[in-house]
Design a protein around this motif. Structure first.
Motif, PDB file in Angstrom:
ATOM      1  N   GLY A 147       0.802  -1.224   0.000  1.00  0.00           N
ATOM      2  CA  GLY A 147       0.000   0.000   0.000  1.00  0.00           C
ATOM      3  C   GLY A 147       0.828   1.264   0.000  1.00  0.00           C
ATOM      4  N   PHE A 148       2.041   1.222   0.589  1.00  0.00           N
ATOM      5  CA  PHE A 148       2.897   2.416   0.556  1.00  0.00           C
ATOM      6  C   PHE A 148       4.193   2.170  -0.219  1.00  0.00           C
ATOM      7  N   GLY A 149       4.189   1.185  -1.125  1.00  0.00           N
ATOM      8  CA  GLY A 149       5.261   1.053  -2.105  1.00  0.00           C
ATOM      9  C   GLY A 149       6.424   0.179  -1.707  1.00  0.00           C
ATOM     10  N   HIS A 150       6.262  -0.677  -0.698  1.00  0.00           N
ATOM     11  CA  HIS A 150       7.284  -1.650  -0.342  1.00  0.00           C
ATOM     12  C   HIS A 150       6.695  -3.054  -0.490  1.00  0.00           C
ATOM     13  N   GLY A 151       7.572  -4.041  -0.572  1.00  0.00           N
ATOM     14  CA  GLY A 151       7.086  -5.416  -0.686  1.00  0.00           C
ATOM     15  C   GLY A 151       6.744  -5.824  -2.098  1.00  0.00           C
ATOM     16  N   ILE A 152       6.891  -4.914  -3.053  1.00  0.00           N
ATOM     17  CA  ILE A 152       6.718  -5.212  -4.479  1.00  0.00           C
ATOM     18  C   ILE A 152       7.751  -4.382  -5.241  1.00  0.00           C
ATOM     19  N   ALA A 153       8.441  -5.011  -6.149  1.00  0.00           N
ATOM     20  CA  ALA A 153       9.492  -4.326  -6.912  1.00  0.00           C
ATOM     21  C   ALA A 153       9.103  -4.298  -8.380  1.00  0.00           C
ATOM     22  N   VAL A 154       9.094  -3.103  -8.942  1.00  0.00           N
ATOM     23  CA  VAL A 154       8.730  -2.914 -10.350  1.00  0.00           C
ATOM     24  C   VAL A 154       9.731  -1.970 -10.994  1.00  0.00           C
ATOM     25  N   SER A 155       9.654  -1.869 -12.295  1.00  0.00           N
ATOM     26  CA  SER A 155      10.539  -0.941 -13.006  1.00  0.00           C
ATOM     27  C   SER A 155       9.910   0.453 -13.021  1.00  0.00           C
ATOM     28  N   PRO A 156      10.721   1.483 -13.226  1.00  0.00           N
ATOM     29  CA  PRO A 156      10.157   2.833 -13.396  1.00  0.00           C
ATOM     30  C   PRO A 156       9.124   2.899 -14.514  1.00  0.00           C
ATOM     31  N   LEU A 157       9.308   2.103 -15.572  1.00  0.00           N
ATOM     32  CA  LEU A 157       8.328   2.099 -16.656  1.00  0.00           C
ATOM     33  C   LEU A 157       6.987   1.583 -16.167  1.00  0.00           C
ATOM     34  N   HIS A 158       6.994   0.551 -15.308  1.00  0.00           N
ATOM     35  CA  HIS A 158       5.739   0.071 -14.717  1.00  0.00           C
ATOM     36  C   HIS A 158       4.991   1.214 -14.049  1.00  0.00           C
ATOM     37  N   LEU A 159       5.717   1.953 -13.202  1.00  0.00           N
ATOM     38  CA  LEU A 159       5.092   3.039 -12.451  1.00  0.00           C
ATOM     39  C   LEU A 159       4.544   4.114 -13.376  1.00  0.00           C
ATOM     40  N   ALA A 160       5.320   4.504 -14.384  1.00  0.00           N
ATOM     41  CA  ALA A 160       4.875   5.565 -15.295  1.00  0.00           C
ATOM     42  C   ALA A 160       3.610   5.150 -16.039  1.00  0.00           C
ATOM     43  N   GLN A 161       3.536   3.907 -16.478  1.00  0.00           N
ATOM     44  CA  GLN A 161       2.330   3.431 -17.163  1.00  0.00           C
ATOM     45  C   GLN A 161       1.112   3.523 -16.249  1.00  0.00           C
ATOM     46  N   ALA A 162       1.285   3.121 -14.982  1.00  0.00           N
ATOM     47  CA  ALA A 162       0.166   3.122 -14.043  1.00  0.00           C
ATOM     48  C   ALA A 162      -0.301   4.542 -13.739  1.00  0.00           C
ATOM     49  N   VAL A 163       0.642   5.458 -13.504  1.00  0.00           N
ATOM     50  CA  VAL A 163       0.274   6.840 -13.199  1.00  0.00           C
ATOM     51  C   VAL A 163      -0.378   7.501 -14.414  1.00  0.00           C
ATOM     52  N   ALA A 164       0.068   7.151 -15.611  1.00  0.00           N
ATOM     53  CA  ALA A 164      -0.572   7.672 -16.823  1.00  0.00           C
ATOM     54  C   ALA A 164      -2.034   7.249 -16.875  1.00  0.00           C
ATOM     55  N   ALA A 165      -2.317   6.005 -16.497  1.00  0.00           N
ATOM     56  CA  ALA A 165      -3.703   5.520 -16.489  1.00  0.00           C
ATOM     57  C   ALA A 165      -4.539   6.268 -15.459  1.00  0.00           C
ATOM     58  N   ILE A 166      -3.959   6.575 -14.304  1.00  0.00           N
ATOM     59  CA  ILE A 166      -4.675   7.326 -13.276  1.00  0.00           C
ATOM     60  C   ILE A 166      -5.038   8.716 -13.786  1.00  0.00           C
ATOM     61  N   ALA A 167      -4.129   9.329 -14.545  1.00  0.00           N
ATOM     62  CA  ALA A 167      -4.309  10.729 -14.942  1.00  0.00           C
ATOM     63  C   ALA A 167      -5.085  10.923 -16.237  1.00  0.00           C
ATOM     64  N   ASN A 168      -5.088   9.948 -17.142  1.00  0.00           N
ATOM     65  CA  ASN A 168      -5.618  10.188 -18.492  1.00  0.00           C
ATOM     66  C   ASN A 168      -7.116   9.946 -18.617  1.00  0.00           C
ATOM     67  N   GLY A 169      -7.789   9.735 -17.505  1.00  0.00           N
ATOM     68  CA  GLY A 169      -9.218   9.440 -17.550  1.00  0.00           C
ATOM     69  C   GLY A 169      -9.526   8.029 -17.109  1.00  0.00           C
ATOM     70  N   GLY A 170      -8.488   7.236 -16.827  1.00  0.00           N
ATOM     71  CA  GLY A 170      -8.700   5.906 -16.266  1.00  0.00           C
ATOM     72  C   GLY A 170      -8.402   4.748 -17.183  1.00  0.00           C
ATOM     73  N   SER A 171      -7.698   4.980 -18.303  1.00  0.00           N
ATOM     74  CA  SER A 171      -7.421   3.910 -19.264  1.00  0.00           C
ATOM     75  C   SER A 171      -5.946   3.550 -19.269  1.00  0.00           C
ATOM     76  N   PHE A 172      -5.667   2.254 -19.158  1.00  0.00           N
ATOM     77  CA  PHE A 172      -4.281   1.791 -19.222  1.00  0.00           C
ATOM     78  C   PHE A 172      -3.883   1.610 -20.678  1.00  0.00           C
ATOM     79  N   VAL A 173      -2.788   2.270 -21.069  1.00  0.00           N
ATOM     80  CA  VAL A 173      -2.258   2.171 -22.427  1.00  0.00           C
ATOM     81  C   VAL A 173      -0.821   1.664 -22.328  1.00  0.00           C
ATOM     82  N   PRO A 174      -0.509   0.497 -22.900  1.00  0.00           N
ATOM     83  CA  PRO A 174       0.862  -0.020 -22.815  1.00  0.00           C
ATOM     84  C   PRO A 174       1.858   0.945 -23.444  1.00  0.00           C
TER      85      PRO A 174
END
Length: 597
Positions: free
Chosen positions: A400-427
């Motif tokens: 919940g606060f970003g520990h216990g799971i390891a991802v790449s910076p690209l993973h994070l950027a894709q997810a935040v883009a989905a949060i901001a763009n109206g709610g759609s995940f785009v690879p």
């Protein structure tokens, strides 16, 4: 009959001498010419048969060689054959050349034609000191018909070899891969081997396409790439970080506009680059991303109905779970509303929020955000997320606060883009993409996305992301600071400090991510090295420099008045401050002026 008449009658005859003397039978001259022609014809037939037999012998020898008696024959024949078509170019979105192939000449030897290997090796080593003389001599003394001496000669070097006049030393057409922009986009482009076979990056992913002579057009903008690299490099120097990662992502199309990993390398001299320089921190490295993941926790909690914007959690005391204790970096020691959880970046409240969401729902949203799978970006160097084997309560809370799971910076950027763009995940993609090729899936409702944009803006106005606020550009985002895992244990004072931002927040166009690996605080940061101090300013600087290039104009900012300074500090003042901040954040989602795309 008279003597004269007898002479006349036999004047057309020829007396042939006999072996024992005297003369034999007389033949007419015409018969003699016919016999001479027959002899000449016979001789021609014999000579022709000899040539035919010799030709057959040559063919038989070639067949024998091809059957395996000379394994170098194929190489030798290839050496005399025309060189294959040039490898295709790689260009950026504006057709700026990033990679191309230039015709060159390479030097080889036919050992059977080398008269004096010792002399030949000496002269070549004098010209090319980097050659290993014993190795070269052994190759020149071999029984093969083709050995490389040196690849990709310059015209001056080729002329110098010609002047040596060495028997058995020859040239062949070749091609050399060159990268005009140097190290600027090294981790995206990758590189090839000496025979132009792709070994990394786009060069490897599209190897067959490029080998067929087709060009590849990327969505990178080399202008933006330069800016991100310069700002990251400046931050690495200032904060003495061991590395950095940066990304600019189009939130609607998933196109990667810039991708930088430091340290980097020059693909024109890739042999000098160490493993650390070749490592792509943006796509290949997986890290615990810290508090930036709180954006995902808040989004899934609001979207699933686990909590409302007016709800909150008690963050008065640390959470103890077995041998684990969850604390806040800057504890408020009170109840926090959802906006305050992000403003103050509370680990305790985020853990409670994650528990309310529940493990199954949390995993479902993380999967929809692309955080549990390998990105499909067109690069060979892509990291796979590290997730818990068992999804227990402690895992739910720490994730919940970003520990216990390891991802790449690209993973994070894709997810935040989905949060901001109206709610759609785009690879994410590094290749220029048409609208018809756009693939997306809905992760959040449009209303949740709008609320999250306001909370991201609030964090920049009032929270840990204040140093990312670029005048007139309305940046929204979240800071993150996570200790690094080394050998299964957290390394003290070794952090990944980050900030992920989106701008303009009312009509999101671009996500900007900056990460510094093990930065050190200095006097200007009061010796803090967290994401808000060292990474947020990088995103601000990048946004300010790329906005004009991308056609985004600053807008006037209208602010709601803050509480009077005379109002005593306490719950009422905090409430007024938060309301003012929320009004400003929500107002910043309206009336943005954009230049035409």
């Amino acid at each position: 009959m008279s003597h004269q008449s007898r002479h006349s009658r036999h004047s057309d005859q020829l007396l042939l001498p006999l072996p024992g003397g005297g003369t034999g039978r007389r033949y007419p001259a015409e018969q003699n010419r016919s016999r001479v022609l027959e002899v000449a014809h016979t001789r021609l037939v014999v000579v022709g048969l000899c040539f035919m037999l010799a030709f057959c012998a040559v063919i038989a020898r070639l067949v024998d060689l091809a059957a395996g008696s000379d394994p170098n024959l194929g190489i030798r024949l290839a050496a005399s054959a025309p060189w294959e078509a040039a490898r295709g170019d790689i260009v950026d979105r504006n057709d700026v050349l990033l990679a191309t192939s230039l015709p060159t000449r390479s030097l080889y030897a036919d050992p059977r034609d080398v008269i004096d290997p010792e002399h030949t090796a000496d002269r070549l080593v004098e010209l090319f000191p980097e050659l290993d003389r014993p190795q070269l001599l052994a190759r020149l003394s071999g029984s093969g018909r083709f050995v490389w001496v040196r690849r990709h000669l310059t015209p001056r070097e080729q002329h110098a070899v010609n002047r040596l006049g060495l028997p058995g030393i020859r040239f062949r057409e070749d091609q050399q891969r060159v990268y005009p922009q140097g190290a600027v986009a090294a981790h995206v482009l990758g590189f090839t081997d000496i025979d132009s076979r792709g070994l990394a990056g786009v060069e490897r992913h599209f190897d067959s396409t490029l080998a067929d002579g087709e060009s590849v057009r990327l969505c990178l903008d080399v202008r933006i790439q330069h800016i991100v690299r310069e700002e990251l490099a400046a931050a690495v120097r200032e904060y003495r970080a061991i590395g950095a990662a940066g990304l600019v992502l189009d939130v609607t199309s998933g196109e990667v506009i810039a991708m930088v990993s430091l340290p980097d390398f020059d693909p024109n001299n890739r042999g000098r680059a160490g493993d650390d320089a070749r490592f792509n921190r943006v796509t290949q490295g997986v890290y615990e991303m810290g508090s930036t993941v709180k954006l995902l926790t808040a989004a899934m909690a609001l979207d699933s109905g686990a909590i409302t914007l007016t709800g909150g959690y008690d963050a008065s005391h640390p959470i103890r779970k077995g041998r684990h204790t969850i604390r806040d970096y800057h504890p408020q020691n009170r109840w926090l509303s959802v906006p305050e959880i992000l403003v103050h970046s509370s680990n305790i409240a985020a853990a409670h929020m994650a528990l309310d969401v529940g493990g199954a729902v949390q995993r479902m949203y993380l999967d929809q955000f692309g955080m549990l799978s390998t990105p499909t970006v067109e690069l060979s160097e892509v990291g796979t997320p590290l997730v818990p084997g068992q999804w227990r309560d402690i895992n739910i809370m720490t994730i919940g606060f970003g520990h216990g799971i390891a991802v790449s910076p690209l993973h994070l950027a894709q997810a935040v883009a989905a949060i901001a763009n109206g709610g759609s995940f785009v690879p994410a993609t590094v290749v220029a993409r048409s609208h018809e090729d756009l693939q997306s899936r809905r992760v959040l409702s449009a209303e949740t996305s709008r609320t999250m944009r306001a909370l991201m803006r609030l964090n920049v106005l009032m929270g840990t992301g204040r140093r990312a606020d670029a005048a007139g550009l309305r940046v929204g985002g979240k800071t993150g600071t996570a200790e690094k895992l080394v050998g299964g244990r957290y390394k003290r004072n070794a952090r990944m400090s980050s900030f992920v931002g989106v701008f303009p927040i009312d009509n999101p166009r671009y996500a900007v991510l900056a990460i510094l690996d093990e930065p050190q605080g200095n006097r200007s940061t009061h010796y803090f090295a967290t994401g808000g101090w060292v990474a947020a300013p990088v995103v601000r600087a990048v946004a300010e420099r790329i906005a004009p290039v991308l056609g985004i104009h600053p807008a006037e900012t209208v602010r709601t008045a803050a509480p009077e300074a005379t109002m005593p500090d306490g719950p009422e003042r905090r409430r007024h401050l938060l309301l003012a901040g929320l009004r400003n954040a929500m107002a910043d989602t309206e009336g943005w002026q954009l230049a035409p795309r």
